[in-house]
Design a protein around this motif. Structure first.
Motif, PDB file in Angstrom:
ATOM      1  N   PHE A 185      -6.103  -2.295   4.267  1.00  0.00           N
ATOM      2  CA  PHE A 185      -6.028  -2.963   2.888  1.00  0.00           C
ATOM      3  C   PHE A 185      -4.411  -2.940   2.227  1.00  0.00           C
ATOM      4  O   PHE A 185      -4.096  -3.811   1.649  1.00  0.00           O
ATOM      5  CB  PHE A 185      -6.859  -2.101   2.230  1.00  0.00           C
ATOM      6  N   PHE A 186      -3.850  -1.703   2.812  1.00  0.00           N
ATOM      7  CA  PHE A 186      -2.331  -1.774   2.462  1.00  0.00           C
ATOM      8  C   PHE A 186      -1.520  -2.923   2.996  1.00  0.00           C
ATOM      9  O   PHE A 186      -0.571  -3.306   2.195  1.00  0.00           O
ATOM     10  CB  PHE A 186      -1.791  -0.646   2.654  1.00  0.00           C
ATOM     11  N   GLU A 187      -1.622  -3.208   4.198  1.00  0.00           N
ATOM     12  CA  GLU A 187      -0.909  -4.110   5.057  1.00  0.00           C
ATOM     13  C   GLU A 187      -0.997  -5.484   4.024  1.00  0.00           C
ATOM     14  O   GLU A 187      -0.152  -6.460   3.958  1.00  0.00           O
ATOM     15  CB  GLU A 187      -1.258  -4.200   6.334  1.00  0.00           C
ATOM     16  N   MET A 188      -2.451  -5.690   3.923  1.00  0.00           N
ATOM     17  CA  MET A 188      -2.705  -7.026   3.485  1.00  0.00           C
ATOM     18  C   MET A 188      -2.008  -7.136   1.821  1.00  0.00           C
ATOM     19  O   MET A 188      -1.525  -7.918   1.552  1.00  0.00           O
ATOM     20  CB  MET A 188      -4.229  -7.258   3.204  1.00  0.00           C
ATOM     21  N   THR A 189      -2.214  -6.090   1.043  1.00  0.00           N
ATOM     22  CA  THR A 189      -1.374  -5.974  -0.194  1.00  0.00           C
ATOM     23  C   THR A 189      -0.078  -6.185  -0.230  1.00  0.00           C
ATOM     24  O   THR A 189       0.509  -6.858  -0.957  1.00  0.00           O
ATOM     25  CB  THR A 189      -1.873  -4.606  -1.069  1.00  0.00           C
ATOM     26  N   VAL A 190       0.581  -5.579   0.802  1.00  0.00           N
ATOM     27  CA  VAL A 190       2.160  -5.774   1.010  1.00  0.00           C
ATOM     28  C   VAL A 190       2.319  -7.212   1.238  1.00  0.00           C
ATOM     29  O   VAL A 190       3.307  -7.775   0.512  1.00  0.00           O
ATOM     30  CB  VAL A 190       2.575  -4.837   2.214  1.00  0.00           C
ATOM     31  N   GLY A 191       1.570  -7.763   1.944  1.00  0.00           N
ATOM     32  CA  GLY A 191       1.983  -9.130   2.421  1.00  0.00           C
ATOM     33  C   GLY A 191       1.582 -10.208   1.166  1.00  0.00           C
ATOM     34  O   GLY A 191       2.294 -11.111   0.893  1.00  0.00           O
TER      35      GLY A 191
END
Length: 430
Positions: free
Chosen positions: A120-126
């Motif tokens: 979830f965090f990786e997607m949000t950063v992107g």
């Protein structure tokens, strides 16, 4: 997908550390790099400030954003976790990312996300990098999620890196000594990029100096330039007044973030602005004055020593580790009140006993449980608290506990709500 369906996809299809903990944590930047490559490397299309640290990184990030906004810049702000709405994580000039942009990002990239299976965090950063690049921000303030070296945000090359302080948090991932934790945070220091350290600590100074030297990075310890002293509050009790010494100059600044711990953050904020000015950013002292005094108004920051009702006074704070809680207790002791009531909940992967050991024994406690899988069971927290000599009762629902405390308290009593960001997030009055 509409917005509601999009949120369901993000929260349920992608592992989320805030909810499930260790299973969502990856010591690897490969997913973020792959996602950024897929998106056309948006992280390289805007200037940035990178902010890490155990405590204070959220307040520092919002304060820097507010000052830059007052200086006339279009400023992106990426922080985590959110309190009420997912869109709080990604802002431009204090306005949340539109729900339509969230839907657009997921719909455009869902086949790739399904294949990559990022957290979830990786997607949000992107998503944040994509949005900031698309909206052509002048600069973005990017808050590290956890640690630094392997944090998903650590693919940017910023104008300046900021490390607020080092304390014991997430020790199962970052190490169980301050030196080891500092080593992880120091991972945001990039070649030839200056770094500001908000708080000099004997255990960590060498770690930062060695890492900066390896990267040919200028390193600035804020307290070598600034001496910060709290001298009071404004008559309306809405701003804290600080005396700031810089060499032979002395001036005052009013900060609308009321926590005493902001004194630890202010020098780092000011030194970071000095670095930006030296790089050619057009920031005047009046921008600093206005920005510091209107952080909440400009950025919408919530949950930092925030009064949510009066008579009896109810205050909440997102501080959640031993150091953060100690600052909170110190401020509670300085706040006039008769009886103290504490609505407390924690997550199960923290060193709960250390936090409980510093809580005041003369308060009456309501032990609650945030509505996330990581939350410690209220009964388990109660049992540990009894061992530490604390007195109270179990009342799982946060708002029910606040309501009960209000009924029990007199008008001159104080109710504090906290122990976890996720407890504060559930307050209806926030």
């Amino acid at each position: 997908m509409n917005y509601s369906q999009t949120l369901d996809y993000m929260f349920n299809a992608l592992p989320m550390f805030q909810r499930i903990g260790a299973a969502a944590f990856k010591k690897d930047l490969s997913n973020t790099i792959s996602l950024c490559n897929h998106l056309g490397n948006p992280e390289s299309k805007f200037k940035s400030i990178h902010v890490a640290g155990t405590n204070g990184k959220g307040s520092t990030s919002h304060s820097l954003c507010s000052i830059l906004m007052e200086a006339g810049y279009k400023v992106g702000l990426y922080t985590s976790p959110h309190l009420k709405s997912f869109t709080e994580r990604i802002k431009i000039n204090g306005k949340d990312i539109p729900e339509g942009s969230v839907v657009e990002f997921i719909n455009q990239n869902k086949p790739f996300l399904d294949e990559l299976k990022p957290s979830f965090f990786e997607m949000t950063v992107g998503m944040a990098f994509w949005f900031f690049a698309q909206e052509e921000v002048d600069i973005a303030v990017i808050e590290v999620g956890m640690g630094g070296r392997f944090d998903s945000t650590n693919v940017i090359v910023p104008e300046v890196s900021v490390i607020t302080n080092i304390g014991f948090d997430h020790v199962q991932f970052l190490g169980n000594t301050l030196e080891a934790i500092a080593g992880e945070k120091a991972g945001i220091i990039k070649k030839n990029v200056p770094v500001v350290i908000s708080q000099r600590q004997s255990e960590t100074t060498d770690v930062f100096e060695i890492k900066a030297k390896e990267n040919y990075s200028e390193i600035y310890f804020a307290e070598d330039t600034y001496c910060i002293e709290k001298i009071g509050v404004t008559p309306d009790l809405e701003e804290t007044v600080y005396r700031v010494g810089k060499g032979s100059d002395t001036f005052r600044l009013n900060l609308d973030l009321m926590g005493n711990y902001q004194q630890k953050n202010l020098g780092g904020i000011l030194k970071t602005i000095d670095v930006l000015i030296a790089k050619g950013y057009n920031i005047h002292f009046s921008d600093i004055e206005m920005g510091i005094s209107q952080v909440v108004k400009n950025t919408g920051l919530k949950g930092r020593w925030q009064t949510i009702s009066d008579s009896p006074k109810v205050i909440c704070d997102t501080g959640h580790n031993e150091e953060g809680i100690k600052f909170i207790i110190d401020q509670i002791n300085q706040t006039k009140h008769n009886q103290l009531f504490m609505v407390i909940g924690m997550v199960s992967d923290k060193d709960v006993s250390k936090v409980l050991s510093v809580l005041p024994k003369d308060a009456y406690y309501y032990f609650v449980q945030a509505n996330i899988p990581r939350a410690m069971k209220a009964n388990d927290l109660f049992n540990l608290a009894i061992v530490e000599g604390l007195n109270g009762e179990v009342m799982e629902d946060v708002n029910e506990a606040i309501s009960t405390a209000k009924k029990k308290a007199d008008k001159d009593d104080l109710i504090f709500v906290g122990g976890s960001t996720f407890v504060v997030a559930e307050i209806n009055e926030l």
